[in-house]
Scaffold this motif. Structure first.
Motif, PDB file in Angstrom:
ATOM      1  N   SER A 199       5.365  13.507  -3.044  1.00 38.08           N
ATOM      2  CA  SER A 199       5.615  12.167  -2.513  1.00 38.08           C
ATOM      3  C   SER A 199       6.202  12.314  -1.107  1.00 38.08           C
ATOM      4  O   SER A 199       6.512  13.412  -0.662  1.00 38.08           O
ATOM      5  CB  SER A 199       6.549  11.399  -3.432  1.00 38.08           C
ATOM      6  OG  SER A 199       7.870  11.651  -3.069  1.00 38.08           O
ATOM      7  N   HIS A 243       0.829  -1.219   0.000  1.00 36.07           N
ATOM      8  CA  HIS A 243       0.000   0.000   0.000  1.00 36.07           C
ATOM      9  C   HIS A 243       0.862   1.268   0.000  1.00 36.07           C
ATOM     10  O   HIS A 243       0.629   2.178  -0.804  1.00 36.07           O
ATOM     11  CB  HIS A 243      -0.932  -0.033   1.226  1.00 36.07           C
ATOM     12  CG  HIS A 243      -1.616   1.253   1.513  1.00 36.07           C
ATOM     13  ND1 HIS A 243      -2.559   1.792   0.655  1.00 36.07           N
ATOM     14  CD2 HIS A 243      -1.495   2.139   2.538  1.00 36.07           C
ATOM     15  CE1 HIS A 243      -2.988   2.940   1.147  1.00 36.07           C
ATOM     16  NE2 HIS A 243      -2.355   3.184   2.288  1.00 36.07           N
ATOM     17  N   GLU A 295      -3.599  10.298   3.431  1.00 34.32           N
ATOM     18  CA  GLU A 295      -4.593   9.683   2.533  1.00 34.32           C
ATOM     19  C   GLU A 295      -5.583  10.726   2.040  1.00 34.32           C
ATOM     20  O   GLU A 295      -6.261  10.533   1.048  1.00 34.32           O
ATOM     21  CB  GLU A 295      -5.407   8.590   3.254  1.00 34.32           C
ATOM     22  CG  GLU A 295      -4.653   7.304   3.543  1.00 34.32           C
ATOM     23  CD  GLU A 295      -3.944   7.349   4.888  1.00 34.32           C
ATOM     24  OE1 GLU A 295      -3.974   8.414   5.559  1.00 34.32           O
ATOM     25  OE2 GLU A 295      -3.350   6.337   5.268  1.00 34.32           O
ATOM     26  N   ALA A 309      -9.098   0.377   0.254  1.00 38.57           N
ATOM     27  CA  ALA A 309      -9.013   1.379  -0.829  1.00 38.57           C
ATOM     28  C   ALA A 309     -10.389   1.986  -1.089  1.00 38.57           C
ATOM     29  O   ALA A 309     -10.522   3.209  -1.276  1.00 38.57           O
ATOM     30  CB  ALA A 309      -8.456   0.735  -2.089  1.00 38.57           C
ATOM     31  N   SER A 312       0.940   4.241  -2.804  1.00 35.83           N
ATOM     32  CA  SER A 312       0.304   5.522  -2.477  1.00 35.83           C
ATOM     33  C   SER A 312       1.312   6.580  -2.041  1.00 35.83           C
ATOM     34  O   SER A 312       1.067   7.761  -2.195  1.00 35.83           O
ATOM     35  CB  SER A 312      -0.745   5.328  -1.384  1.00 35.83           C
ATOM     36  OG  SER A 312      -0.139   4.843  -0.217  1.00 35.83           O
ATOM     37  N   ARG A 313       2.477   6.180  -1.495  1.00 38.19           N
ATOM     38  CA  ARG A 313       3.383   7.179  -0.919  1.00 38.19           C
ATOM     39  C   ARG A 313       4.831   7.031  -1.385  1.00 38.19           C
ATOM     40  O   ARG A 313       5.729   7.642  -0.803  1.00 38.19           O
ATOM     41  CB  ARG A 313       3.330   7.099   0.631  1.00 38.19           C
ATOM     42  CG  ARG A 313       1.960   7.257   1.236  1.00 38.19           C
ATOM     43  CD  ARG A 313       1.327   8.619   0.941  1.00 38.19           C
ATOM     44  NE  ARG A 313       2.085   9.696   1.531  1.00 38.19           N
ATOM     45  CZ  ARG A 313       2.332  10.867   0.911  1.00 38.19           C
ATOM     46  NH1 ARG A 313       1.880  11.078  -0.295  1.00 38.19           N
ATOM     47  NH2 ARG A 313       3.022  11.791   1.518  1.00 38.19           N
ATOM     48  N   SER A 336      -7.437   6.912   8.987  1.00 40.10           N
ATOM     49  CA  SER A 336      -8.071   6.291   7.823  1.00 40.10           C
ATOM     50  C   SER A 336      -9.164   5.307   8.225  1.00 40.10           C
ATOM     51  O   SER A 336     -10.083   5.073   7.432  1.00 40.10           O
ATOM     52  CB  SER A 336      -7.019   5.580   6.970  1.00 40.10           C
ATOM     53  OG  SER A 336      -6.235   4.726   7.771  1.00 40.10           O
ATOM     54  N   ARG A 342     -11.515   5.926  -0.613  1.00 38.24           N
ATOM     55  CA  ARG A 342     -12.136   6.715  -1.696  1.00 38.24           C
ATOM     56  C   ARG A 342     -13.420   7.376  -1.198  1.00 38.24           C
ATOM     57  O   ARG A 342     -13.674   8.549  -1.447  1.00 38.24           O
ATOM     58  CB  ARG A 342     -12.468   5.799  -2.888  1.00 38.24           C
ATOM     59  CG  ARG A 342     -11.305   5.623  -3.856  1.00 38.24           C
ATOM     60  CD  ARG A 342     -11.776   5.099  -5.205  1.00 38.24           C
ATOM     61  NE  ARG A 342     -12.487   3.816  -5.115  1.00 38.24           N
ATOM     62  CZ  ARG A 342     -11.890   2.626  -5.042  1.00 38.24           C
ATOM     63  NH1 ARG A 342     -10.569   2.538  -5.047  1.00 38.24           N
ATOM     64  NH2 ARG A 342     -12.602   1.517  -4.966  1.00 38.24           N
TER      65      ARG A 342
END
Ligand SMILES: Cc1ncc(COP(=O)(O)O)c(C=O)c1O
Length: 498
Positions: free
Chosen positions: A318, A185, A309, A387, A189-190, A338, A391
């Motif tokens: 980043s 993940h 997030e 995920a 994402s990062r 999150s 969203r």
């Protein structure tokens, strides 16, 4: 010069305190802190009587030859801790609630004797207020959006599996499939690229920071902390016996002066994606400078990426970790924002060479557990629910933020500035430099709305004034109504406290 009696003995008291070594050994926060200490002691000793009026910050600053900001910071701290109270239009008074009989000296001495010097240091300064679930309290997610049924199903599946693994103390470092899921993940994402073995599961960001302090630094080593900054990180670093060195933050993030740079720290704690509490995003040049500085001075950077997030417009920069060629960054993530705060599951991604020492320290200092929760979370991520949840909440929080800003702007736009960074779960309303944000937050609380004064997040003198407003928790359909009330009370309050 003839001074009024209060200023006279305060000035003698301050001179005496100035002759002693400062709390941080370098004299940086000594003025505001000394005045706060002197006034607090005078209130506890009853030299200042409960209910008595204090001189204005302007008078006291002039009498003591201090800046008005210094006196205001000391007063704000005393207000925040309940020693004095501000009354609209008539100044500050020693809190009448302190009129209760003082504890017997022997009982007080006995209690103090039980607390170590480290314990006393930990109890000093801002800490976590008992969470009030009220509109705008910073830090809360919208629990109503959490997919409870799916979560229950995944947990039940784990219980039914009866696997002995989930009943045991956890494997060192945490449940390996979860560490692998997190590694995948954060790579996507990062841009944090690490092997599953480099990811360690902890019971919260403070736990991760404490562990970094214990494993990477010795007692008395220096830790740079953002000022203003997250009190939870400071407490964890202090618990590991590090000396805190406050470094100012501006609109491009951490901004060390030449004097700061001359005092190389062992650890540097930063929130570059969304500075807590000012909302600043650290610029690319600052990121590069910080990485180069850490590499040149053998310092470790603790990158707290607590709410990355949630970015509602533009491309996220980043992570610092993703820009770091020298493996000086330890990346800290959490599921508190999150998923939900009470889950108390967080993680850290450490350089390859540190994976084994951290894994062993984690296991030896606090046997891990909660394997059932970790296994359910692994399924939650691997089956795509995480995920999908991100969203959904990102869209909801973005809309709430939009309504909040749109409603506030016409009401307070002329007197305050709303932070532009469209990310995270809170925004900052910046107030004019001399505003009393503590009194304003107290006034707002009388309306049943909870915001936090920016000045209470400073270790040194508060350079900026503002209000932290959390928007994630407020239901969408009530946002406009609460935002209007908030705007009106800020506008009204600024007439007295601006
Ligand atoms: C800057 C910052 N980092 C991390 C966290 C989350 O901490 P934890 O993982 O201990 O819940 C918070 C919570 O408010 C925070 O403000």
């Amino acid at each position: 010069m003839h001074l009024p009696p209060l200023a006279d003995w305060l000035s003698a008291d301050l001179a005496q305190r100035a002759a002693q070594p400062s709390a941080d050994g370098r004299g940086r926060i000594v003025r505001y802190r000394s005045l706060y200490d002197a006034l607090r002691q005078a209130i506890l000793d009853r030299r200042l009587t409960p209910g008595g009026r204090l001189p204005s910050t302007r008078e006291l600053a002039a009498d003591l030859c201090l800046s008005r900001n210094t006196v205001s910071s000391a007063f704000d701290q005393l207000i925040a801790e309940g020693y004095i109270e501000a009354r609209q239009g008539s100044g500050c008074y020693v809190s009448a609630a302190l009129d209760a009989p003082a504890p017997q000296k022997s009982a007080l001495a006995g209690r103090r004797a039980e607390i170590s010097q480290r314990g006393a240091r930990l109890l000093d300064g801002r800490g976590g207020a008992q969470q009030e679930i009220q509109p705008f309290v910073p830090g809360n997610d919208d629990f109503s959006l959490f997919p409870l049924k799916t979560w229950q199903r995944l947990q039940n599946r784990q219980w039914r599996s009866g696997s002995s693994e989930i009943f045991d103390y956890g494997a060192a470092g945490g449940y390996l499939p979860l560490r692998a899921a997190i590694a995948r993940h954060i790579a996507v994402s990062r841009s944090v690229r690490v092997a599953p073995e480099q990811v360690l599961i902890t019971s919260g960001t403070q736990h991760s920071i404490l562990l970094c302090g214990q494993v990477l630094a010795d007692a008395g080593d220096l830790a740079w902390v953002e000022d203003p900054g997250y009190w939870g990180a400071r407490k964890a670093l202090a618990a590991a016996d590090l000396e805190l060195w406050p470094v100012p933050v501006d609109r491009a993030g951490l901004h060390p002066s030449a004097a700061d740079r001359a005092t190389a720290p062992r650890l540097i704690y930063v929130t570059p994606s969304h500075q807590y509490p000012t909302s600043a995003v650290m610029s690319l040049p600052r990121r590069r400078e910080l990485l180069a500085y850490a590499a040149a001075h053998n310092a470790w950077i603790l990158e707290d990426d607590y709410d990355s997030e949630f970015r509602y417009s533009g491309r996220p920069l980043s992570s610092l970790h993703g820009l770091d060629p020298d493996e000086r960054v330890i990346y800290l993530g959490t599921f508190s924002k999150s998923l939900y705060p009470g889950i108390k599951l967080a993680y850290m991604a450490v350089p390859r060479a540190l994976a084994e020492p951290f894994r062993t320290a984690l296991y030896d200092l606090q046997r891990p557990g909660q394997l059932m929760m970790q296994a359910a979370l692994t399924d939650f991520i691997d089956l795509g629910h995480f995920a999908a949840h991100i969203r959904k909440v990102r869209q909801a929080y973005g809309e709430k933020r939009e309504i909040l800003v749109r409603t506030l702007r016409p009401i307070i736009g002329g007197v305050a500035t709303i932070s532009r960074e469209a990310s995270g779960l809170h925004l900052l309303i910046e107030l004019p430099a001399g505003a009393n944000d503590v009194a304003l937050a107290a006034l707002i609380a009388t309306e049943g709305l909870v915001v936090r004064p920016l000045s209470s997040y400073y270790l040194g003198e508060a350079r900026r004034r503002g209000l932290l407003v959390g928007y994630a928790y407020v239901p969408s359909h009530e946002m406009a109504r609460h935002a209007r009330r908030l705007g009106e009370v800020i506008k009204r309050g600024l007439r007295s406290y601006g």
